[in-house]
Write a protein that holds these residues in place. Structure first.
Motif: not given
Length: 75
Positions: A14-43
């Motif tokens: 999708a040619n997007m950064t983690q920051e861009e996805v996080a912003k559109l999803a209305d979450i913080q980038r560190p939370y998105y990073t944890q989701i992508e890395s498998g540390v956390r599961r999203p709601s």
């Protein structure tokens, strides 16, 4: 930790950064990073937003055995 390579792939296609996805999803980038890395599961709410943003079925986050093959074939 189980890195979600499929999620990384969807985001890069999708040619997007983690920051861009996080912003559109209305979450913080560190939370998105944890989701992508498998540390956390999203709601469910966040999973739906990320799925909509990157164009995949959000329920994949909640499957016990998330296969890379399935992710690469799912729109």
């Amino acid at each position: 930790m189980n890195t979600r390579n499929w999620l990384f792939h969807k985001r890069t296609v999708a040619n997007m950064t983690q920051e861009e996805v996080a912003k559109l999803a209305d979450i913080q980038r560190p939370y998105y990073t944890q989701i992508e890395s498998g540390v956390r599961r999203p709601s469910v709410k966040v999973a739906k937003r990320i799925g909509d943003i990157l164009g995949f079925n959000w329920i994949i986050f909640f499957e016990n055995e998330c296969s890379e093959t399935r992710q690469n074939t799912t729109a």
